[in-house]
Design a protein around this motif. Structure first.
Motif, PDB file in Angstrom:
ATOM      1  N   MET A   1      71.526  51.507  74.265  1.00 39.99           N
ATOM      2  CA  MET A   1      72.708  50.766  74.726  1.00 39.99           C
ATOM      3  C   MET A   1      73.649  50.529  73.551  1.00 39.99           C
ATOM      4  N   ASN A   2      74.948  50.815  73.768  1.00 44.44           N
ATOM      5  CA  ASN A   2      75.915  50.566  72.716  1.00 44.44           C
ATOM      6  C   ASN A   2      76.032  49.077  72.450  1.00 44.44           C
ATOM      7  N   THR A   3      76.179  48.731  71.189  1.00 40.50           N
ATOM      8  CA  THR A   3      76.339  47.318  70.836  1.00 40.50           C
ATOM      9  C   THR A   3      77.814  46.980  70.739  1.00 40.50           C
ATOM     10  N   ALA A   4      78.119  45.703  70.939  1.00 38.14           N
ATOM     11  CA  ALA A   4      79.490  45.214  70.822  1.00 38.14           C
ATOM     12  C   ALA A   4      79.597  44.336  69.587  1.00 38.14           C
ATOM     13  N   ASP A   5      80.811  44.235  69.071  1.00 41.26           N
ATOM     14  CA  ASP A   5      81.024  43.378  67.906  1.00 41.26           C
ATOM     15  C   ASP A   5      80.681  41.925  68.221  1.00 41.26           C
TER      16      ASP A   5
ATOM     17  N   ARG B   1      72.718  31.617  71.084  1.00 43.44           N
ATOM     18  CA  ARG B   1      71.689  31.781  70.055  1.00 43.44           C
ATOM     19  C   ARG B   1      72.336  31.952  68.688  1.00 43.44           C
ATOM     20  N   ASP B   2      73.442  32.691  68.655  1.00 37.00           N
ATOM     21  CA  ASP B   2      74.155  32.962  67.402  1.00 37.00           C
ATOM     22  C   ASP B   2      75.639  32.671  67.621  1.00 37.00           C
ATOM     23  N   PRO B   3      76.131  31.478  67.240  1.00 42.18           N
ATOM     24  CA  PRO B   3      77.540  31.134  67.493  1.00 42.18           C
ATOM     25  C   PRO B   3      78.534  32.088  66.853  1.00 42.18           C
ATOM     26  N   SER B   4      78.133  32.805  65.803  1.00 40.10           N
ATOM     27  CA  SER B   4      79.073  33.735  65.163  1.00 40.10           C
ATOM     28  C   SER B   4      79.425  34.899  66.081  1.00 40.10           C
ATOM     29  N   ARG B   5      78.651  35.098  67.160  1.00 39.85           N
ATOM     30  CA  ARG B   5      78.963  36.160  68.112  1.00 39.85           C
ATOM     31  C   ARG B   5      79.902  35.690  69.207  1.00 39.85           C
ATOM     32  N   ILE B   6      80.415  34.466  69.053  1.00 45.63           N
ATOM     33  CA  ILE B   6      81.525  33.973  69.865  1.00 45.63           C
ATOM     34  C   ILE B   6      82.779  34.074  69.004  1.00 45.63           C
ATOM     35  N   ALA B   7      83.775  34.832  69.460  1.00 48.99           N
ATOM     36  CA  ALA B   7      85.002  35.028  68.688  1.00 48.99           C
ATOM     37  C   ALA B   7      86.170  34.340  69.381  1.00 48.99           C
ATOM     38  N   LEU B   8      87.026  33.741  68.581  1.00 46.50           N
ATOM     39  CA  LEU B   8      88.243  33.087  69.085  1.00 46.50           C
ATOM     40  C   LEU B   8      89.427  33.785  68.437  1.00 46.50           C
ATOM     41  N   ALA B   9      90.212  34.483  69.243  1.00 43.03           N
ATOM     42  CA  ALA B   9      91.320  35.294  68.731  1.00 43.03           C
ATOM     43  C   ALA B   9      92.644  34.660  69.109  1.00 43.03           C
TER      44      ALA B   9
ATOM     45  N   CYS C   1      89.413  44.845  72.570  1.00 40.93           N
ATOM     46  CA  CYS C   1      90.536  43.954  72.299  1.00 40.93           C
ATOM     47  C   CYS C   1      91.304  44.514  71.113  1.00 40.93           C
ATOM     48  N   ARG C   2      92.419  45.142  71.425  1.00 41.50           N
ATOM     49  CA  ARG C   2      93.213  45.802  70.391  1.00 41.50           C
ATOM     50  C   ARG C   2      94.273  44.855  69.842  1.00 41.50           C
ATOM     51  N   TYR C   3      94.458  44.910  68.544  1.00 38.68           N
ATOM     52  CA  TYR C   3      95.514  44.142  67.892  1.00 38.68           C
ATOM     53  C   TYR C   3      96.065  44.963  66.749  1.00 38.68           C
ATOM     54  N   GLU C   4      97.066  44.451  66.091  1.00 39.66           N
ATOM     55  CA  GLU C   4      97.794  45.233  65.094  1.00 39.66           C
ATOM     56  C   GLU C   4      96.886  45.700  63.963  1.00 39.66           C
ATOM     57  N   GLY C   5      95.870  44.897  63.635  1.00 42.97           N
ATOM     58  CA  GLY C   5      95.005  45.246  62.508  1.00 42.97           C
ATOM     59  C   GLY C   5      93.785  46.058  62.882  1.00 42.97           C
ATOM     60  N   GLY C   6      93.574  46.335  64.161  1.00 39.82           N
ATOM     61  CA  GLY C   6      92.404  47.105  64.533  1.00 39.82           C
ATOM     62  C   GLY C   6      91.957  46.815  65.945  1.00 39.82           C
ATOM     63  N   VAL C   7      90.650  46.906  66.166  1.00 42.31           N
ATOM     64  CA  VAL C   7      90.094  46.695  67.494  1.00 42.31           C
ATOM     65  C   VAL C   7      88.705  46.083  67.353  1.00 42.31           C
ATOM     66  N   VAL C   8      88.387  45.147  68.247  1.00 43.32           N
ATOM     67  CA  VAL C   8      87.029  44.617  68.332  1.00 43.32           C
ATOM     68  C   VAL C   8      86.550  44.803  69.761  1.00 43.32           C
ATOM     69  N   THR C   9      85.252  44.862  69.928  1.00 44.29           N
ATOM     70  CA  THR C   9      84.673  44.993  71.257  1.00 44.29           C
ATOM     71  C   THR C   9      83.828  43.767  71.558  1.00 44.29           C
ATOM     72  N   ALA C  10      83.717  43.470  72.836  1.00 48.07           N
ATOM     73  CA  ALA C  10      82.910  42.331  73.279  1.00 48.07           C
ATOM     74  C   ALA C  10      82.288  42.660  74.617  1.00 48.07           C
ATOM     75  N   ARG C  11      81.182  42.013  74.906  1.00 49.00           N
ATOM     76  CA  ARG C  11      80.561  42.202  76.213  1.00 49.00           C
ATOM     77  C   ARG C  11      81.354  41.492  77.305  1.00 49.00           C
ATOM     78  N   LEU C  12      82.082  40.448  76.905  1.00 51.16           N
ATOM     79  CA  LEU C  12      82.859  39.678  77.876  1.00 51.16           C
ATOM     80  C   LEU C  12      84.076  39.103  77.172  1.00 51.16           C
TER      81      LEU C  12
ATOM     82  N   GLU D   1      72.381  40.706  75.841  1.00 52.31           N
ATOM     83  CA  GLU D   1      72.346  42.161  76.044  1.00 52.31           C
ATOM     84  C   GLU D   1      72.236  42.510  77.524  1.00 52.31           C
ATOM     85  N   SER D   2      71.960  41.508  78.379  1.00 50.55           N
ATOM     86  CA  SER D   2      71.846  41.745  79.815  1.00 50.55           C
ATOM     87  C   SER D   2      73.221  41.772  80.471  1.00 50.55           C
ATOM     88  N   ASN D   3      73.240  42.073  81.758  1.00 51.09           N
ATOM     89  CA  ASN D   3      74.489  42.211  82.508  1.00 51.09           C
ATOM     90  C   ASN D   3      75.076  40.824  82.803  1.00 51.09           C
TER      91      ASN D   3
END
Length: 388
Positions: free
Chosen positions: A1-5, A29-37, A149-160, A318-320
């Motif tokens: 399974m592909n991983t997300a940022d 479990r890991d708050p750093s895997r919550i991103a606020l953009a 999630c694309r922005y001027e400096g690049g792209v990040v991926t997320a499960r949601l 990692e689940s749906n």
């Protein structure tokens, strides 16, 4: 399974976005895997300035449920003015209703806080939350089982992804032909703990206790765009005189203590689920007429329910996430649309300029004043929403 940022990326760092980041960080479990953009913004000043200070002139009437929720996130601002009674009336018509916190067995109906102070409290809490901050305006796009999630400096991926502001909801729309004039005034005969909602032929007029002083009130004056521009440009003394003429003598005379701001008023409401991997909350899901001050209160109920629905998924990200997103939309549906209906109906029915309708509105206020069950049913909806 592909991983997300990230597990979740939240797009928009207004009050709802910040609150959601905090709520999810408490459950992840890991708050750093919550991103606020969000785009980079200047650090807001700490609370405690004069009533006219601050970047944004808005004050927010947060109900008791919203206050309790923000307190659980350690994000309640220091300066707040409690609302213990609400007086609702109609100009030049009979009928009024008083809502009292004691009838509802709560310490207060709500509290008024400065918009900037809420953001400061949320920002301070986020600093130690472990949430990842991304300074960018990102655009989400579904890509397989992830969101890009694309922005001027690049792209990040997320499960949601969660859109919390910066995107107008697409769906139901109504333009009220009204603008809101916001101002702060000093009253010569203040009534501590009282808030007022007065319906006029041009729109609702609210006077809310202000956290910066017992004699200061936050004014939200809804009227036609032409009248709003006229009021914005008036000398302070003339504005104060017209305000007293519309509001009445319950608080005595008024003295302006801040600049005035004008905002157009419209209803925009769309689905809570934008696509299979993107949820909308707060202003990205609905923007409301300010009558009864329900906008952010409804948004914070979105936040609380989404955090609850995702809590089990965040233990196994990692689940749906689909079943948990479906649960969120189902549980939010009734409260959202009932609140939207109330805040859409009230400003229109009381400003029809039809005497029969206005008298009927006055009779409805009188009925609620006489029969507590009617009054308390509406008060409960405005206080904590419809529980599912």
């Amino acid at each position: 399974m592909n991983t997300a940022d990230f597990d979740v990326v939240i797009l928009g760092a207004g009050p709802a976005g910040n609150a959601l980041a905090l709520a999810l960080a408490h459950k992840a479990r890991d708050p750093s895997r919550i991103a606020l953009a969000s785009p980079a913004a200047p650090r807001l000043p700490q609370s405690g300035n004069t009533a006219s200070a601050g970047i944004d002139p808005r004050c927010l009437a947060l109900n008791h449920g919203s206050r309790v929720f923000l307190e659980t996130l350690n994000a309640w601002p220091q300066a707040a003015a409690d609302i213990q009674q609400v007086h609702v009336s109609q100009r030049n018509r009979l009928g009024r209703v008083i809502i009292d916190h004691r009838e509802l067995n709560v310490p207060r109906l709500g509290s008024v806080v400065r918009y900037d102070d809420v953001l400061v409290a949320l920002q301070n809490a986020l600093e130690s939350s472990g949430v990842t901050r991304i300074e960018a305006r990102a655009q989400p796009r579904l890509s397989g089982q992830h969101v890009e999630c694309r922005y001027e400096g690049g792209v990040v991926t997320a499960r949601l992804a969660v859109q919390s502001d910066g995107a107008r909801p697409e769906g139901l729309q109504r333009h009220y032909g009204q603008h809101a004039v916001l101002s702060n005034v000093r009253a010569s005969r203040p009534q501590p703990g009282w808030a007022y909602e007065r319906f006029t032929q041009t729109g609702p007029l609210a006077a809310l206790p202000h956290p910066q002083g017992n004699d200061i009130y936050s004014i939200v004056w809804c009227c036609s765009p032409e009248q709003a521009e006229m009021l914005r440009g008036l000398p302070a003394a003339e504005f104060d005189r017209l305000l007293h003429e519309q509001f009445g003598d319950r608080l005595g005379s008024f003295e302006s203590v801040s600049r005035r701001a004008v905002f157009p008023l419209a209803l925009h409401a769309g689905p809570s689920r934008i696509n299979a991997r993107c949820i909308a909350i707060g202003n990205a899901a609905q923007t409301l007429h300010p009558v009864a001050g329900q906008g952010l209160n409804l948004g914070l109920r979105d936040v609380a329910q989404l955090a609850q629905s995702l809590s089990r998924w965040l233990l196994r990200p990692e689940s749906n996430p689909d079943p948990f997103c479906v649960e969120f939309t189902r549980r939010r549906r009734a409260d959202r649309w009932l609140t939207i209906a109330i805040t859409d109906f009230l400003p229109r029915v009381f400003s029809t300029r039809n005497p029969l309708v206005e008298h009927a509105g006055g009779a409805a206020l009188l009925a609620m004043d006489i029969f507590p069950p009617l009054r308390n049913q509406l008060a409960r909806q405005l206080l904590e929403g419809l529980r599912s």
